[in-house]
Motif scaffolding. Structure first.
Motif, PDB file in Angstrom:
ATOM      1  N   GLN A 125       0.851  -1.185   0.000  1.00 43.97           N
ATOM      2  CA  GLN A 125       0.000   0.000   0.000  1.00 43.97           C
ATOM      3  C   GLN A 125       0.888   1.237   0.000  1.00 43.97           C
ATOM      4  N   THR A 126       0.344   2.275  -0.537  1.00 49.55           N
ATOM      5  CA  THR A 126       1.065   3.546  -0.489  1.00 49.55           C
ATOM      6  C   THR A 126       0.210   4.542   0.282  1.00 49.55           C
ATOM      7  N   ASP A 127       0.885   5.399   1.002  1.00 54.54           N
ATOM      8  CA  ASP A 127       0.216   6.482   1.716  1.00 54.54           C
ATOM      9  C   ASP A 127       0.856   7.784   1.263  1.00 54.54           C
ATOM     10  N   ASP A 128       0.004   8.740   0.942  1.00 48.81           N
ATOM     11  CA  ASP A 128       0.512  10.035   0.485  1.00 48.81           C
ATOM     12  C   ASP A 128       1.052  10.864   1.643  1.00 48.81           C
ATOM     13  N   ASP A 129       0.418  10.761   2.796  1.00 48.29           N
ATOM     14  CA  ASP A 129       0.844  11.555   3.950  1.00 48.29           C
ATOM     15  C   ASP A 129       1.520  10.648   4.968  1.00 48.29           C
ATOM     16  N   VAL A 130       2.827  10.767   5.029  1.00 51.79           N
ATOM     17  CA  VAL A 130       3.601   9.957   5.965  1.00 51.79           C
ATOM     18  C   VAL A 130       4.551  10.874   6.708  1.00 51.79           C
ATOM     19  N   TYR A 173      -0.385   5.486  13.461  1.00 51.96           N
ATOM     20  CA  TYR A 173       0.142   4.126  13.373  1.00 51.96           C
ATOM     21  C   TYR A 173       1.648   4.207  13.510  1.00 51.96           C
TER      22      TYR A 173
END
Length: 175
Positions: A125-130, A173
């Protein structure tokens, strides 16, 4: 010299059971009996064998039934030991399984941990806001040189407990 005592004979102390029968033809009394024994070991220790006892004598059956019961008891004890050993092994496996599940839940979000435990494949999965946080405790080396090990452990425990509490409040998380 003291008298030499002979070794006891196998018949010494042997008890017999049976009955006396009068035989009028020979004007004699005949004793019909068999040895009173507590098992096959008692028989063989006296130099006797099961074949020495008449086939229709109940003593033969008593000895054989006793030996069978002893053998079954021995098997039962061995089975109980094996069962206990298997149960102990199962408890150890369950304990390790719980550790593995706990470790998965510490590292991954609950839904991912469950899927991994079930052997399912996980797509990346990719997350734009990390946001990544790297932290350092300023003066940690000097703190460790003056504090006791338990003081350092307590300090770190308090610090990471605060991090965990804030992550929970902010729905963050953490890995």
């Amino acid at each position: 010299q003291p008298p030499v005592r002979a070794a006891p004979s196998p018949a010494e102390g042997l008890e017999l059971k049976g009955q006396m029968v009068f035989c009028p033809e020979s004007d004699s009394i005949l004793f019909v009996g068999s040895p009173f024994l507590d098992g096959l070991d008692g028989l063989t220790s006296r130099g006797l064998f099961i074949s020495d006892i008449p086939q229709h004598d109940a003593t033969r059956d008593v000895i054989l039934v006793g030996e069978q019961a002893r053998a079954q008891d021995g098997l039962r004890r061995r089975m109980d030991k094996l069962k206990s050993s298997i149960e102990e092994g199962n408890r150890a496996v369950d304990k390790e399984r719980e550790k593995n599940v706990s470790l998965l839940h510490l590292i991954f979000p609950p839904d991912i941990a469950k899927r991994l435990w079930l052997g399912e494949s996980i797509d990346a999965q990719t997350d734009d806001d990390v946001t990544m946080l790297f932290s350092d405790i300023v003066g940690f080396t000097s703190i460790c040189s003056t504090a006791t090990p338990m003081m350092v452990i307590d300090m770190l425990q308090d610090l990471y407990s605060q991090f965990d509490m804030l992550c929970g409040q902010l729905d963050v998380y953490k890995v």
